[in-house]
Every structure is written in structure tokens, then in C-alpha cells.
Scaffold this active site. Sequence first.
Site, mmCIF file in Angstrom:
data_model
loop_
_atom_site.group_PDB
_atom_site.id
_atom_site.type_symbol
_atom_site.label_atom_id
_atom_site.label_comp_id
_atom_site.label_asym_id
_atom_site.label_seq_id
_atom_site.Cartn_x
_atom_site.Cartn_y
_atom_site.Cartn_z
ATOM 1 N N GLU A 147 0.836 -1.215 0.000
ATOM 2 C CA GLU A 147 0.000 0.000 0.000
ATOM 3 C C GLU A 147 0.864 1.256 0.000
ATOM 4 O O GLU A 147 0.538 2.256 -0.641
ATOM 5 C CB GLU A 147 -0.920 0.024 1.227
ATOM 6 C CG GLU A 147 -1.939 -1.101 1.285
ATOM 7 C CD GLU A 147 -3.096 -0.940 0.298
ATOM 8 O OE1 GLU A 147 -3.115 0.020 -0.488
ATOM 9 O OE2 GLU A 147 -3.980 -1.822 0.319
ATOM 10 N N ASP A 194 -4.357 -10.860 -7.914
ATOM 11 C CA ASP A 194 -4.641 -10.251 -9.212
ATOM 12 C C ASP A 194 -3.658 -9.215 -9.724
ATOM 13 O O ASP A 194 -3.239 -9.251 -10.865
ATOM 14 C CB ASP A 194 -6.053 -9.657 -9.210
ATOM 15 C CG ASP A 194 -6.345 -8.883 -7.936
ATOM 16 O OD1 ASP A 194 -5.382 -8.440 -7.296
ATOM 17 O OD2 ASP A 194 -7.514 -8.731 -7.609
ATOM 18 N N GLU A 222 -19.909 -4.828 -2.671
ATOM 19 C CA GLU A 222 -18.484 -5.089 -2.495
ATOM 20 C C GLU A 222 -18.117 -6.521 -2.905
ATOM 21 O O GLU A 222 -17.097 -6.759 -3.538
ATOM 22 C CB GLU A 222 -18.140 -4.837 -1.016
ATOM 23 C CG GLU A 222 -16.764 -5.218 -0.567
ATOM 24 C CD GLU A 222 -15.680 -4.276 -1.057
ATOM 25 O OE1 GLU A 222 -15.976 -3.337 -1.805
ATOM 26 O OE2 GLU A 222 -14.513 -4.516 -0.700
ATOM 27 N N GLU A 270 -12.838 -0.170 -9.668
ATOM 28 C CA GLU A 270 -12.440 -1.166 -10.682
ATOM 29 C C GLU A 270 -13.293 -1.135 -11.948
ATOM 30 O O GLU A 270 -12.786 -1.234 -13.059
ATOM 31 C CB GLU A 270 -12.436 -2.583 -10.108
ATOM 32 C CG GLU A 270 -11.269 -2.891 -9.190
ATOM 33 C CD GLU A 270 -11.446 -2.352 -7.780
ATOM 34 O OE1 GLU A 270 -12.558 -1.869 -7.457
ATOM 35 O OE2 GLU A 270 -10.480 -2.403 -6.999
#
Length: 573
Positions: free
Chosen positions: A180, A316, A393, A463
Site C-alpha cells: 500500500e 490479481d 463489495e 475497478e
Amino acid sequence: MNTSVLTKVPHRWRYIGFVTFACVLVYTTFHYMQVPAGKMDYVLERTGVPADRILFFDESNEQISNRIHGIDNFESNLPRIQFDFSEESENSKHVRETRRDAIKSSFLHGWNGYKKYALGADELKPLTNTSSNPFGGLGATMIDSLSTILVMGLDDELEELLPLIENIKVKVDEQMSVFETIIRYMGGLLSAYELSDHPGKRVLLDKAEEIGLALLPAFDTTYGLPHYHFNPFTRVSKTNTTYLADAGTIQLEFFTLSYHTGNLIFAEKAQAITDFLDSADESQGVTVPGLYPYAIDISEGEFNKDSSVSFGAMGDSAYEYFLKQYILVDGRIPQFARMCTYNLKELHTCFAPGMLAMGAKIFNRPDDMQVAKGLLDTCVHMYRSSYTNLSPELWGVADEVEAYDPLTYEQIDDDLTAARSWRLWGTGYLNPTESAETRVLKDVETTPSGVIAYDTRYLLRPETVESLYILYRITGDPVYREYGWVIYEGLEKHCRTSSAYASIKNVNTDGTESGQNQIDSMETFLFAETFKYLYLLFSPPEVVSLDKFVLNTEAHPLLRRPWTLNLKNNNKP
Ligand SMILES: *[C@@H]1O[C@H](CO)[C@@H](O)[C@H](O)[C@H]1NC(C)=O
Ligand SMILES: *[C@@H]1O[C@H](CO)[C@@H](O)[C@H](O)[C@H]1NC(C)=O
């Protein structure tokens, strides 16, 4: 949409969980030396290092801010990604600009709220006007917003922030997520450094390097795989387990940092991870070459055999980065291309359509483009079929539903209403002890639409709009703009608060007063990603062109350049 395409679309889904990361303090000095005029390359000189280790594209005579608008000399060697757009009509220009301006005002509404109540903190809590510091307190929203500020032409905002950025203390005494920290802070700073013409912008690069140096000890492990969490102050990590996404999603940032500072240590650390993944075999838990279980023991250099091969949470973005690294260096490092292997059955998140579609153009794989379109329709369906026009979500589509039929643009409101028969798992949060997949399988047959929402929140995630921006730029199909506008309207109607934007508890509740359905939380990716992608969707296609930029996993645009590093393995075909 044709059915053979749909049968390829996976029937079970999971949203993303972005995860984490993290080196030897080696400090060397470099300088750039320009080769004679007329040649396109710079050469890096460094004592003890062959002078050809970094080859540069000459950008010295260009105003960087022009690059945002595609006004530059860069011509890629790779196949063109973007559609060959023709001139827009006056009418569509008017609609587009009205929408783009609305999105910019929304960004400013949230940004001004953050500035008023939380400037310098990581996040604003948008209902109580208080702040929180989940990312070490370095000012995550501020840094994550920089590249969006520059893309939107709000350069004066940057001017104000430079002194604050200069004063950030990076060596905080707490366990930080290495991943992060790199994608949000380092990525945000490097992108702003590349996009800005400000004479004081060097502060941005220096701070990015400072962060890099603070994290380097986290990479000081047997195989060079970084710790997942790391305390930059005490240099301690509490775990030897990391995740594929955490190890495999720092390469763009570390390569770019080395490019600008001339300090190769970062690129070397990133490349060591790529080489580790590249050479991992059955003895390390990789049974199908190129497809990796998501958990890794960094002290043993082995994949956890009980963890599945995953393109969802935890895996991913590593696959995303194999492709994006290749694009970043404009195809000069063939190893990255070779590593772009996907298991289409395991594509779980809604950024995947964009990744597949870009790969389809770069590698000329038309079948992947069809899959990308089908996947994206399904993701968009989750937005359009909810009462709020926002997606839950976590959700799934039953295995039993043979050819899941995503609703398309042409469908009218009645059809969308009929599709609202999701099975809900109550309002709120996924029980972490029960896996999402088990829940889907157990209770699916009573759901007419085959859709199950097992976490009904909307967390301001980007996304789907990311994929809309990419698919629009690649196909030129205006439907993707219309989808994006529906999502924007849902966000504006249900998430807006008096000071900023809030997450939503239950996206499929009708008639709830918006305030009651809101959560006092605003993640930084709203600014870094969601608003940026929406803004770009309604900008002229040459603005942040996919043929000039590659965006990191936090949507920070980085300049594509034909350059290479002569590191150990990276020119292996
Ligand atoms: C938060 O800030 C907004 C805008 O300044 C204000 O209208 C609102 O009343 C504030 N809310 C609270 C709980 O203080
Ligand atoms: C991680 O592995 C190293 C080397 O094997 C070991 O010294 C250390 O104690 C381990 N740390 C944890 C938290 O298990």
C-alpha cells in the site's frame, strides 16, 4: 452479446482486496550525461556499473504538462492500444464537457472537505468531519490525489501542498503495508513528479526516494521477497507470509524511481522478485508455469500449496503488473511479456476486463477482447441492477446459472427492476470465517437472477470505471460512457455528504434516506482512481492516452518510455 462468449465468463466472482509488501541501504551517486545532439539516448554513468545499464528516451525539450494532452513526440513501438477516434460532433462535445465538468466539481467537493477537516491526515471521515490514519499518517488522501489534481489541470492546488509534502516524516513507528505504501504514496509522488511542470517538483521525487529507502530493509530476505508488513522505524516485521499481489505489484514504481533517481537499487529489488516468480517451479509449489498460488513463505521461498491460484484478492494485481511493466518500458524487456499468462476461469475482479483488453491489443489476442467485454457487462450489471446504481463489495453468480446473461445497455428499466431479486446476506459485512465461495454454493438455488450479494457495501471502489475508461479508449463504443455516467449519478446521489463522499451500507435498499445508508469512511482511491477514471472517460481521448501512459494499480499515470535496465535476467526471451 454472443453466447459462446458468455460461457467463457466465469460464474463465480469475488471483488478485490488490495494487499501488501517491501531491502539493504545502499546509496550511490549518479549523474546523467547527454549524448551528442541528434541522438535519442541518454547514458547513465555510475562508478563500477556498465554505462549502458539504463537507456533513456530523450524528453528534454518537452513540456511535461503537454504530455497529459498527448502533445509530445513519443511514438510507441508496441501495437496501438487506443481506437482511432474521429472528430466529435458539437452536440456530443457539449454533453461530454458538461459531464466532465460535473465530475471535476464532485472531485473538488470531496477534496475541499478533506482540506478543510483532514489535510495531512490519511483520510477524512465524511459524516463526522474527523480524520483517521490507516496508512501511517503520511497524508494518504493528499498524496493519492496529486495525479488527479494534475490531470484535472488544478496545478495551483499542488503549489500549496509542496511544503507539506516536504515535511512528511516517512519512518513511522508502526507496521506499514509495504504494498500500500508503494502503490499509494510512492506511486502518487512519482506520477505527480512526471506530470508537473512546477519548478519545485523535485520535492516529490526526493520524498518518493525517501520512502523507497525506508522500505528497502523489508526486502532484505533470503529470496529478496519483501515482508508484507514492515516497521520502517524498528525494521521489524511480524510475519514471513506474504501474498502474490504484495510481492508482484511494486515493479512499476521501483523501476520508475530508479529511472528518475539513477539509483538502480530499487529496480534491482523489483527485478529480483520478478525473477523469483519467473523461475519458480513445482518444488516451490507452482504446478502450472506462470500461475501462482497466492500465499508465499518468504523465508522458505515457497508458495503455500493450500492457497489456490487466484486472480481475486491477493493475487490479481501481480498479473496486472507483468503486462504493465512491459508497457512501461515500451516492450524493451521481453521477459515481462512472456509472463503475461492468465487463467480466464479465475478472473475475479472488475479491473480484469481492462487488463485483458489492453493485453488483447498489445499481444493481438482478439478472443481476450471478447471475454473482456463480457466480463465488463457483468460488472456493469451489478451496478445497474441495484437500487442505488452502485455495486456491492462482494457478489457472486451461481454456478447453476449456465449462461449468465448480463443485462446490456439496451435493456429498459423494467428489466433492471426484475433483476433486483438478488439474494442478500443481510446488510453489512462478510463474515470473515465463512468463505464467500461456500456461501454462494450453499444457498444459491432460490435466487432467480442467480446473483448473490454477500457484502452489500459500496466502498467508492474504482475497478469497474477503470475498465470502462480502458474499454472506451480501445473500442470507441459510446456505451461505456453511458455506463460510467449511470455509476457517477449513483455515487453522487447516494454517497455525497455535506463535506465529501461516504461509503454505502447496502446498495440494494430502496427508499432509505441517504444519510442512514452511509458509512463514515472515504477511502483514498475515490480521489486517486474513481474520480480520475470518470473524468478521463469524459475527456478527449488524447488526454492520458493509453498509448503514452501506463497507470499503476492505484491509477497513477506513469510515462511510457522505451528504456531498459541491464539487470541479471530481464532480457531473457
Ligand atoms: C461537516 O462539514 C460540513 C461542511 O463544512 C457541514 O455542513 C456539516 O455540518 C459538518 N458536519 C458535522 C457533523 O460537523
Ligand atoms: C522468519 O524467518 C526467519 C528466517 O528463517 C526467522 O529467523 C524468523 O524468526 C521468522 N519470523 C517469523 C515471524 O516467523
